[in-house]
Enzyme design. Structure first.
Site, PDB file in Angstrom:
ATOM      1  N   THR A  29       0.845  -1.195   0.000  1.00 34.49           N
ATOM      2  CA  THR A  29       0.000   0.000   0.000  1.00 34.49           C
ATOM      3  C   THR A  29       0.876   1.239   0.000  1.00 34.49           C
ATOM      4  OG1 THR A  29      -1.964   1.009   1.007  1.00 34.49           O
ATOM      5  CG2 THR A  29      -0.311   0.128   2.524  1.00 34.49           C
ATOM      6  N   ASN A  30       0.309   2.406   0.283  1.00 33.16           N
ATOM      7  CA  ASN A  30       1.066   3.662   0.298  1.00 33.16           C
ATOM      8  C   ASN A  30       0.566   4.533   1.444  1.00 33.16           C
ATOM      9  OD1 ASN A  30      -1.180   5.416  -0.700  1.00 33.16           O
ATOM     10  ND2 ASN A  30      -1.005   4.040  -2.469  1.00 33.16           N
ATOM     11  N   ASP A  31       1.127   5.736   1.554  1.00 38.31           N
ATOM     12  CA  ASP A  31       0.877   6.592   2.725  1.00 38.31           C
ATOM     13  C   ASP A  31      -0.405   7.423   2.655  1.00 38.31           C
ATOM     14  OD1 ASP A  31       3.003   5.911   4.323  1.00 38.31           O
ATOM     15  OD2 ASP A  31       4.365   7.343   3.379  1.00 38.31           O
TER      16      ASP A  31
END
Ligand code: C5P
Length: 217
Positions: A29-31
Site C-alpha cells: 500500500t502507500n501513505d
C-alpha cells in the site's frame, strides 16, 4: 443553512491508498490517508449533492454520504464504474497502486531460505484514464501527487488521461499525504493554472468543488 451549490448533483469521489494483496496477511500500500477525498465527499454532501465515496480509508463521513468500502485497485475500479453512468462529477482522489502482486497466494507465504526474494508485480488498470476515455456528460477530475517537476508532470497527466481538471500537489517531506492541510494547483485543459494557497483540506475541498461548478456552468 449552508449554501446548497451542489443541489441535485450526483458526485462520486474516491479516497485512500489501495491495498494490493500478497497473501492472506500481507499487502502493498502507500501513505495516503484518504483525508482529501473524504473532505471532498463531506463538503459535496453538505452542499446538497448526492455523494458516493469509494474508499479504502476509515475517515469520518457525514451520514448523507454513501460509503462503498474497497481495498484493491480492481475493487475500486468496479465500484467507480458501477456509479459512473449516473454521476455528474467524478473526482479520483485515491492513491491507486500502480502495480499489484502478480498472484495473491491463498496461504501465508513462507521464507524461501534464500538471502533475497523477488516479488513479481503486474500493472493495475488506470481507472482515471478509463473514465477520461469513457466520459459523456460527466466532469472528471484527478489528482497528481508529485515529488518533483510538479506542474510539468501534472500537465502531462491532464492531457494523457483526458480529464477536465487535474489537481496537482507536491508530496514528500511531510507534505500532502496524511497532513490536515494541503497546497494545490488546479490545471484545466483551456484555462490558466490556478494555485490555491495552503489551507485545510476542508477549505480546499470547498474551493475545488465551487470552481468545478463554475466551470461546468
Ligand atoms: O498516474 P498517476 O498515478 O500519478 O495519476 C494520479 C491520478 O490517477 C489520481 O487521480 C489517481 O486516483 C488516478 N489513478 C487511477 N488509476 C491508477 C493510477 C492512478 O485512477 N491505476
Amino acid at each position: 443553512t449552508s449554501d446548497q451549490f451542489l443541489a441535485g448533483c450526483k458526485v462520486v469521489v474516491t479516497a485512500g491508498g489501495t491495498r494490493e494483496r500478497l497473501d492472506p496477511v500481507r499487502y502493498l500500500t502507500n501513505d495516503s490517508s484518504g483525508k482529501m477525498g473524504t473532505a471532498l465527499a463531506n463538503v459535496a454532501a453538505a452542499a446538497g449533492a448526492q455523494v458516493t465515496l469509494v474508499t479504502t480509508a476509515a475517515q469520518p463521513v457525514l451520514p448523507a454520504v454513501q460509503q462503498v468500502a474497497v481495498a484493491s485497485a480492481a475493487e475500486m475500479k468496479a465500484a467507480v464504474e458501477a456509479h459512473f453512468a449516473a454521476a455528474d462529477i467524478v473526482i479520483m482522489a485515491a492513491a491507486v497502486a500502480d502495480y499489484r502482486p502478480a498472484q495473491a497466494a491463498d496461504h501465508k507465504l513462507k521464507k524461501t531460505g534464500e538471502a533475497g526474494m523477488t516479488l513479481p508485480l503486474v500493472q493495475n488498470p488506470d481507472i482515471l484514464k478509463a473514465l477520461g476515455a469513457a466520459k459523456t456528460h460527466q466532469f472528471v477530475a484527478g489528482f497528481a501527487a508529485e515529488t518533483d517537476h510538479v506542474l510539468a508532470n501534472a500537465a502531462a497527466k491532464l492531457a494523457r488521461k483526458h480529464v477536465d481538471l487535474l489537481i496537482a500537489n507536491q508530496v514528500g517531506a511531510g507534505r500532502g499525504f496524511n497532513a490536515d492541510d494541503n497546497e494545490v494547483v488546479l490545471l484545466w485543459p483551456d484555462r490558466a493554472p490556478q494555485p490555491l494557497a495552503r489551507a485545510s483540506k476542508l477549505t480546499l475541498a470547498s474551493q475545488i468543488l465551487r470552481q468545478i461548478q463554475e466551470v461546468r456552468g
